[in-house]
Design an enzyme around this catalytic site. Structure first.
Site, PDB file in Angstrom:
ATOM      1  CD  GLU A  75     -66.380  60.644 -86.638  1.00 29.48           C
ATOM      2  OE1 GLU A  75     -66.792  61.583 -85.952  1.00 29.48           O
ATOM      3  OE2 GLU A  75     -66.333  60.704 -87.878  1.00 29.48           O
ATOM      4  CG  ASP A 116     -62.914  63.491 -90.995  1.00 33.57           C
ATOM      5  OD1 ASP A 116     -62.666  62.682 -90.083  1.00 33.57           O
ATOM      6  OD2 ASP A 116     -64.054  63.913 -91.225  1.00 33.57           O
ATOM      7  CG  ASP A 146     -66.062  55.714 -90.584  1.00 33.74           C
ATOM      8  OD1 ASP A 146     -65.115  55.794 -89.771  1.00 33.74           O
ATOM      9  OD2 ASP A 146     -67.150  56.288 -90.393  1.00 33.74           O
TER      10      ASP A 146
END
Ligand SMILES: [Zn+2]
Length: 456
Positions: free
Chosen positions: A148, A114, A85
């Site tokens: 997350e 990320d 995500d």
């Protein structure tokens, strides 16, 4: 074929898979049938699992909440924890945030660093271990997280539904060398009502945007006689602005914003404001509430006045941030965010903070506690990761403790390891997020070697 050669041989595929993954906008959206975190996140999970199966790895979808793929045999399992995500793209991009464009040796796009880049790198690292035919005595599992950025509900689900826990593991969702300590984080919301009469009263008071940010601005509308307003306007205290209003004055305080994990780097505007307001002849319990806040919080950042000061060798002092305040003529509510040292416990500070507020007429309305994480430097996990990092980079390798929290807290026995190297430009959550191709491959090499060393 050595492991290093096996990883290098997969470079093109790895890049192509990362580009495909970036092109799926996996930002959390309202749940739908079969998509607990929205359809984009689901598609991105499907894509990763299909890729894993295509590589000949065992791949499992756990109710679309999380997935994993695995290689090897053995009773015990070591894990690498990544997430698919991403945060919303936001403004200011000079590239398509979901284009996965490669330019000047960099892969651009939301999630490139990320955490899609490191997660896809880990997927190919796992395939490379298989390609190299290395013998293992533990299984290696790549956990594919999907939530997350917005609460880590994915790993709560995994744990609550019998997901196997690793004997050791790491998440490439922090930085190098190794983060082996993360302070415990507590958010408390307190509320207090009060009665006010008399000529000087609080009409509205507030400041701050989130518990984990030091507020840079705070303001109070005060009902008072014009003479008092004039007096305050004539000689405002430092970093205070006072202006006249129809029924009194507006007092504005200025501070310096900082992250709530390092409040000592900022100046708390709320603290400055209430300290100034103690000079007002506020009546009854409104006055008492303001005095309490000025005395016990003020601009302090270590919780000492609340009786909660703590410190340890590994991670330093407890830090406390007064993040928000919102109040009117009858009540106020506020949040404090504090982070206690990694070798201490909630019991060492939480009850003291609570007791101080309750003793002054406040009620605890809400509390969120994330326990600390600490895996000693002498452990097999930390020693192995440090050794692999030093060998692969030639850089000094010492573990560190931080005040923030990483994904490592979501699964036991896991520390943050990579993907950011010391001195790297950090563009996570910002426009033009990227990862350099050579650093992506460096990560794949480090992850592969670390997986192998932990599992062999
Ligand atoms: Zn992340």
């Amino acid at each position: 074929m050595t492991l290093q050669e096996a990883v290098s041989a997969r470079q093109e595929e790895l890049l192509r898979t990362l580009q495909e993954s970036i092109r799926i906008r996996s930002v959390q959206a309202p749940a739908e049938e079969g998509c607990p975190y929205g359809p984009g996140v689901r598609r991105c999970l499907d894509h990763a699992l299909e890729t894993a199966r295509g590589l000949g790895l065992k791949a499992v979808d756990m109710d679309h909440q999380a997935g994993w793929c695995e290689y090897g045999e053995g009773e015990e399992m070591v894990a690498v924890l990544g997430h698919l995500d991403v945060v919303p793209e936001g403004d200011g991009w000079s590239f398509d945030p979901f284009g996965g464009e490669i330019r000047d040796g960099k892969v651009f796009g939301r999630g490139s660093m990320d955490d899609k880049g490191p997660t896809v790198a880990a997927l190919y690292a796992l395939a490379a271990i298989r390609d190299a035919g290395l013998p293992l005595r533990r299984r290696i599992r790549l956990l594919l997280g999907t939530n997350e950025e917005t609460g880590s509900q994915d790993m709560k689900y995994y744990r609550a539904h019998g997901g196997e826990l690793p004997v050791m593991g790491f998440t490439p969702d922090g930085e190098y060398p190794v983060i082996n300590g993360e302070k415990g984080i507590v958010n408390m919301t307190f509320r207090r009502t009060y009665a006010q009469s008399g000529a000087v009263r609080i009409k509205r008071i507030g400041g701050g945007s989130a518990p984990n940010v030091v507020p840079a601005h705070a303001r109070a509308e005060i009902v008072c006689p014009p003479e008092l307003a004039e007096q305050w306007m004539a000689a405002p205290a430092e970093k205070l602005r006072v202006s006249e209003t129809a029924d009194g004055m507006l007092v504005e305080a200025e501070g310096v914003s900082a992250h709530g994990a390092s409040p000592q780097e900022g100046e708390n505007a709320l603290g400055r404001l209430v300290r100034a307001l103690t000079a007002l002849p506020l009546a009854e319990d409104a006055g008492a509430a303001v005095c309490f806040l000025a005395e016990k919080l003020g601009m302090e950042t270590d919780g000492a006045a609340l009786g909660a000061a703590l410190r340890d060798e590994v991670s330093g002092p407890l830090t406390l941030n007064w993040g928000t305040l919102e109040g009117d003529d009858t009540s106020l509510s506020l949040t404090v965010n504090f982070r206690y040292p990694v070798t201490k416990t909630y019991e060492d500070c939480g009850p003291a903070v609570r007791a101080a507020f309750e003793g002054a007429g406040f009620t605890l309305e809400r509390e969120v506690h994330k326990p600390c994480l600490y895996i000693p430097q002498s452990s097999e996990l930390v020693q192995t990761l440090l050794r692999v990092y030093a060998e692969k980079t030639g850089l000094p390798a010492a573990p560190k403790s931080i005040g923030g929290g990483t994904y490592a807290k979501a699964i036991p026995n896991v520390v943050a390891f990579g993907p950011i190297f010391p001195g790297d430009e950090v563009r996570e959550h910002k426009p033009d997020e990227f990862i350099e191709v050579d650093k992506l491959m460096k990560n794949a090499q480090i992850i592969a070697e670390a997986m192998y060393q932990l599992a062999k």
